[in-house]
Every structure is written in structure tokens, then in C-alpha cells.
Design a protein around this motif. Structure first.
Motif, mmCIF file in Angstrom:
data_model
loop_
_atom_site.group_PDB
_atom_site.id
_atom_site.type_symbol
_atom_site.label_atom_id
_atom_site.label_comp_id
_atom_site.label_asym_id
_atom_site.label_seq_id
_atom_site.Cartn_x
_atom_site.Cartn_y
_atom_site.Cartn_z
ATOM 1 N N UNK A 138 0.835 -1.185 0.000
ATOM 2 C CA UNK A 138 0.000 0.000 0.000
ATOM 3 C C UNK A 138 0.880 1.249 0.000
ATOM 4 N N UNK A 139 0.401 2.281 -0.639
ATOM 5 C CA UNK A 139 1.075 3.578 -0.628
ATOM 6 C C UNK A 139 0.160 4.571 0.085
ATOM 7 N N UNK A 155 5.000 0.139 4.550
ATOM 8 C CA UNK A 155 6.319 0.383 5.143
ATOM 9 C C UNK A 155 6.806 1.692 4.546
ATOM 10 N N UNK A 156 6.387 2.800 5.158
ATOM 11 C CA UNK A 156 6.689 4.112 4.601
ATOM 12 C C UNK A 156 7.328 5.006 5.643
ATOM 13 N N UNK A 157 8.320 5.722 5.210
ATOM 14 C CA UNK A 157 8.966 6.717 6.071
ATOM 15 C C UNK A 157 8.090 7.966 6.138
ATOM 16 N N UNK A 158 8.040 8.594 7.282
ATOM 17 C CA UNK A 158 7.384 9.889 7.414
ATOM 18 C C UNK A 158 5.878 9.851 7.496
ATOM 19 N N UNK A 159 5.313 8.672 7.661
ATOM 20 C CA UNK A 159 3.852 8.571 7.731
ATOM 21 C C UNK A 159 3.303 9.272 8.972
ATOM 22 N N UNK A 173 0.386 13.822 11.458
ATOM 23 C CA UNK A 173 0.428 15.013 12.324
ATOM 24 C C UNK A 173 0.054 16.262 11.528
ATOM 25 N N UNK A 174 0.510 16.321 10.267
ATOM 26 C CA UNK A 174 0.157 17.450 9.394
ATOM 27 C C UNK A 174 -1.333 17.505 9.110
ATOM 28 N N UNK A 175 -1.952 16.337 8.946
ATOM 29 C CA UNK A 175 -3.411 16.299 8.759
ATOM 30 C C UNK A 175 -4.106 16.874 9.984
ATOM 31 N N UNK A 232 -3.143 2.433 15.711
ATOM 32 C CA UNK A 232 -2.207 3.507 16.051
ATOM 33 C C UNK A 232 -2.362 4.694 15.103
ATOM 34 N N UNK A 233 -2.572 4.404 13.822
ATOM 35 C CA UNK A 233 -2.776 5.474 12.836
ATOM 36 C C UNK A 233 -4.044 6.257 13.180
ATOM 37 N N UNK A 234 -5.128 5.537 13.481
ATOM 38 C CA UNK A 234 -6.398 6.202 13.803
ATOM 39 C C UNK A 234 -6.259 7.053 15.063
ATOM 40 N N UNK A 235 -5.583 6.532 16.062
ATOM 41 C CA UNK A 235 -5.405 7.286 17.304
ATOM 42 C C UNK A 235 -4.576 8.538 17.062
ATOM 43 N N UNK A 236 -3.496 8.394 16.287
ATOM 44 C CA UNK A 236 -2.650 9.538 15.967
ATOM 45 C C UNK A 236 -3.422 10.587 15.168
#
Length: 162
Positions: free
Chosen positions: A1-2, A34-38, A43-45, A92-96
Motif C-alpha cells: 500500500x502507498x 512500510x513508509x517513512x514519514x507517515x 500530524x500534518x493532517x 495507532x494510525x487512527x489514534x494519531x
């Protein structure tokens, strides 16, 4: 996934909306990324006022991904590619992203849960925009053309029989 591409596209779309609109994004993924800076992207969103909800799809045990002619997709070495749902990562993504995580199912419970959650956070404002509704009136000219064609058809048939 991207995920980065998807999140950036959603961000551009939401930021093109009027400032006063609430902004909610739904990410649908199996969590195989597996992405850097996600994290900084999420946080930007958040900084832009965009809440990120996540819908996890797939199997916890993993399953092959159907490709052409329903045959499983294979990697460069010929091994079958397995997709496995990574719930902890997606949670973790949803919580962030100030959202919630939901697991997709074959019923409509996941959709109802998501819509119920955003209904409680999004303020619905009546719009003052005028909407123009077009009604298709093509049927009347079409009927006239059909009547002319029928008239012409019967006129030609009458000319052939005499």
C-alpha cells in the motif's frame, strides 16, 4: 500500500473545500505498508484540522491477493503474496489522526459505526448555495422524431404497394 499518496490526495481534496467545513478522512487499508514519514504526515493532517478514521480490511491470518483470472499475485521470486490485516498498526494510525479504527465486515455494522462516530463530531450546517436541478426533457423531441419516422415508413410502404 502507498498510504502517503492516498493521504496527500485526500488532504488536497479536503483543503480545497471551504474553510468552515469540518474535514474527516476515511482510510481503508489492510495495514501492509512500510513508509517513512507517515507519522509526520498524519500530524500534518491533524494540524490542518483533518480527522483520520481507519477501516481495516482483510484477514488476521493472511490471505492471497487475487490477480488476473483470479490467480494469486506473486512476488518477483514467484512466492504468493499474502495480505495480512495489521490491526495494531491501523489502530495507532487512527489514534494519531484523532479518529477511530473499525474492522470491515460483510454486514453494514462497520459503516453504521463510522457514520455514527462522525455524526457526533461533525457539525452539519445548512447551505445557502442555490442548486439548479436539470430535468431531462429529451423525451418530447424524441417522440416527435419517432412519429415522423413512422409516418415516413408507412408512406414508403404505401408507395410500394401501389
Amino acid at each position: 500500500s502507498r498510504l502517503s499518496q492516498a493521504l496527500n490526495s485526500g488532504k488536497r481534496l479536503l483543503l480545497s473545500q471551504p474553510q468552515e467545513n469540518d474535514k474527516v478522512m476515511l482510510l481503508i487499508s489492510d495495514g501492509d505498508y512500510d513508509e517513512e514519514g507517515l507519522e509526520s504526515l498524519i500530524e500534518g493532517l491533524k494540524h490542518e484540522g483533518i480527522d483520520l478514521y481507519v477501516l481495516g480490511v482483510g484477514s488476521l491470518d493472511g490471505a492471497s491477493i487475487p490477480g488476473v483470472d483470479s490467480r494469486p499475485i506473486r512476488d518477483l521470486k514467484g512466492h504468493v503474496v499474502l495480505s495480512k490485516l495489521d490491526e495494531p498498526g491501523l489502530m495507532a494510525i487512527a489514534k494519531l489522526g484523532r479518529g477511530q479504527y473499525y474492522r470491515a465486515n460483510y454486514l453494514d455494522q462497520d459503516t453504521k459505526q463510522f457514520l455514527s462516530a462522525i455524526k457526533n463530531t461533525v457539525q452539519i450546517r445548512p447551505s445557502s448555495d442555490r442548486v439548479r436541478v436539470w430535468e431531462n426533457q429529451f423525451i418530447w423531441p424524441l417522440m416527435a422524431v419517432l412519429l415522423l419516422l413512422l409516418y415516413r415508413f408507412f408512406q414508403q410502404r404505401r408507395g410500394q404497394t401501389t
